[in-house]
Design a protein around this motif. Sequence first.
Motif, PDB file in Angstrom:
ATOM      1  N   TYR A  32       0.654  -0.803  -0.018  1.00 54.76           N
ATOM      2  CA  TYR A  32       0.424   0.090   0.207  1.00 54.76           C
ATOM      3  C   TYR A  32       0.337   1.065   0.020  1.00 54.76           C
ATOM      4  N   ASP A  33       0.689   1.801  -0.673  1.00 56.48           N
ATOM      5  CA  ASP A  33       1.496   3.092  -0.972  1.00 56.48           C
ATOM      6  C   ASP A  33       0.631   4.130   0.635  1.00 56.48           C
ATOM      7  N   MET A  34       1.097   5.143   1.029  1.00 61.13           N
ATOM      8  CA  MET A  34       0.797   5.697   2.627  1.00 61.13           C
ATOM      9  C   MET A  34       1.094   6.998   2.639  1.00 61.13           C
ATOM     10  N   THR A  52       4.918   5.807  -1.256  1.00 63.61           N
ATOM     11  CA  THR A  52       4.289   4.603  -2.061  1.00 63.61           C
ATOM     12  C   THR A  52       4.737   2.837  -1.442  1.00 63.61           C
ATOM     13  N   SER A  53       4.520   2.142  -2.065  1.00 66.18           N
ATOM     14  CA  SER A  53       5.390   0.907  -1.263  1.00 66.18           C
ATOM     15  C   SER A  53       6.460   0.699  -2.320  1.00 66.18           C
ATOM     16  N   GLY A  54       7.488   1.463  -3.161  1.00 70.85           N
ATOM     17  CA  GLY A  54       8.532   1.117  -3.742  1.00 70.85           C
ATOM     18  C   GLY A  54       8.962   2.696  -2.932  1.00 70.85           C
ATOM     19  N   LYS A  96      -3.259   7.473   5.713  1.00 68.36           N
ATOM     20  CA  LYS A  96      -4.514   6.850   3.956  1.00 68.36           C
ATOM     21  C   LYS A  96      -3.860   6.168   3.891  1.00 68.36           C
ATOM     22  N   ALA A  97      -4.451   4.893   3.329  1.00 68.79           N
ATOM     23  CA  ALA A  97      -3.574   3.920   3.059  1.00 68.79           C
ATOM     24  C   ALA A  97      -4.547   3.109   1.846  1.00 68.79           C
ATOM     25  N   SER A  98      -3.869   3.335   0.683  1.00 72.60           N
ATOM     26  CA  SER A  98      -4.142   3.390  -1.183  1.00 72.60           C
ATOM     27  C   SER A  98      -3.212   2.504  -2.020  1.00 72.60           C
ATOM     28  N   ARG A  99      -3.886   2.233  -3.070  1.00 74.81           N
ATOM     29  CA  ARG A  99      -3.347   0.868  -3.846  1.00 74.81           C
ATOM     30  C   ARG A  99      -3.535   1.803  -5.289  1.00 74.81           C
ATOM     31  N   TYR A 100      -2.298   1.606  -5.819  1.00 74.75           N
ATOM     32  CA  TYR A 100      -2.740   2.705  -7.588  1.00 74.75           C
ATOM     33  C   TYR A 100      -4.063   1.838  -8.316  1.00 74.75           C
ATOM     34  N   THR A 104     -10.685   0.965  -3.758  1.00 76.55           N
ATOM     35  CA  THR A 104     -10.942   1.259  -2.023  1.00 76.55           C
ATOM     36  C   THR A 104      -9.675   1.380  -1.263  1.00 76.55           C
ATOM     37  N   SER A 105      -9.873   2.755  -0.576  1.00 77.81           N
ATOM     38  CA  SER A 105      -9.105   2.629   0.038  1.00 77.81           C
ATOM     39  C   SER A 105      -9.467   2.674   1.602  1.00 77.81           C
TER      40      SER A 105
END
Length: 117
Positions: A32-34, A52-54, A96-100, A104-105
């Motif tokens: 997840y991107d935070m 980001t997750s990266g 906030k936690a989200s994914r590209y 859903t976040s």
Amino acid sequence: QVQLVESGGGLVQPGGSLRLSCAASGINFSIYDMGWYRQAPGKQREFVAVVTSGWNTNYADSVKGRFTISRDDAKNTAYLEMNSLKPEDTAVYYCKASRYQFPTSYWGQGTQVTVSS
């Protein structure tokens, strides 16, 4: 059940520092991107920073050079180190936690930061 729990807010004088934490559970944190967002009284919620997750980071212009976002995937926790705080940084801060490309976040409940002498 997904939970994001922010902590570390409080009252600080102008020029002071705080470190916010966002502890996550119920998600595969590392993918997840935070992000951190904030909402001041009478204003819309605004973007502050993201990692980001990266491990790429991005900041709002208003906090560049003063705030640092980081993450510890082993602890499922994201952080926001805030230095040289100004009264205009006063707000409720949310993570906030989200994914590209995923709709859903998840949001935390927020933590109050007040910068005042």
